[in-house]
Design a protein around this motif. Sequence first.
Motif: not given
Length: 449
Positions: A166-193
């Motif tokens: 239930h993380i709010a993900g709605d974004g306005e035009a011109g902005a990348i949603p919060r859910t996408v940003r968090i997903a990429f941060y998690i991906g960074s850790v998983v890739f390296f590990a």
Amino acid sequence: MQKPRLSFWQIWNMSFGFFGIQFGWGLQMANMSAIYQYLGAKESDIAILWLAAPLTGLIVQPIIGYYSDRTWCGLGRRRPYFLTGAILASLALIAMPNSSTVWMAAGLLWILDASVNVAMEPFRAFVGDMLPAEQRKSGFAMQSLLIGLGAVLSSALPFILTNWFHIAGDGEAGAIPRTVRIAFYIGSVVFFAGVMYTILTTREYPPDDLEAFRKMKEQSSGVGKAFQEIFTGIGSMPKTMRQLAIVQFFTWFALFCMWIYFVPAVATRVFGGTPGSPEYLRGNEWGGLCFSVYNGTAFVFAFVLLALVGKFTARAIHRFCLLCGGAGLILAYAVPNQYLLLGSMVLVGVAWASILSMPYAMLSNAIPAEKMGFYMGVFNFFIVIPQIIASLGLGLIIKSFLGDNPMNAVLLGGISMVGAALCVNLVSRDVDAAGTAAPTQLNAEPVAK
């Protein structure tokens, strides 16, 4: 050197880095088109903005393959490249969702793709280095299994963050949603590990003759010599490799049609959204879930492949799986219902499991062991060239001939994949000559740790 047969878990350990690599790659595949549209790109612009991905592969993979064939240090032959690529890709994954403009995102895609290729290319050669010929199909099938597992989790991650946490993900035009940003941060850790796990659990075999290896390295040192040998090697590709190249061309053109346009097609044509609208965000998340389904299917079907490779030839398996994938993409066009799309992606997942394993299993039996890394890199040409063609031409084709409808590009991809299946008949039966030893018999002496 007679290589020992490896156990299931030894093959798992040496392949596990692909889980991390595909976690990062899956985030890119499922979200980059949407990221471009969030930042203001039009549908007809998306294809050219993806050009970075195939171009970096075209340049990086043969060079990395060439030099990894000639590397031996305390960390081994391929593992230094795994580590370097993992560090750079992890940093790029953190930066990507913080892009403020389309061209910033496109530039970061160049960096991310180059880094992923540095880590990924040696993993294909790693199987040829570490396994005897009769176990290579099992090794590539294991990579397919772990790629599927990594991609299913990463593709669905924004959907999971929104609907489970239930993380709010709605974004306005011109902005990348919060859910996408968090997903990429998690991906960074998983890739390296994931890559570090393989580096720490698997040691490589040294060259059979270190002195001869050093002489070969000295004789081929220098950038000029490297490029000379690369171009010479391309011109002297084994016949089987040229035959497989035709199959790869149509296969990867189909995949790029899907990767570029499937998610926008779902968001705009199935959910009726526009970039920045709640409908578009839900469509983007559903498209990511569809990608998760095909990757999840690939994960499950990889277990089936481990059984099939002991009973059927790689050519027969690959032909059947490509026909399934083509049918899946054609059905996605014919029946654009959000729930039925999941069934279409199951068929695509069957093809994806084979695409990630069978061509490399066939190729590894047709190229010299001492040039395994180089030819695996050159083989990548026939993956990236159709993607470059798609990047340069699909936008114009969509706008001028396909009614500016991204779902028509998905149909084009399905037709291309059926063509790839038919072209498997052109591949020499010699690729099946390495035997069909049952891959379940993987209990053998361990690799030195």
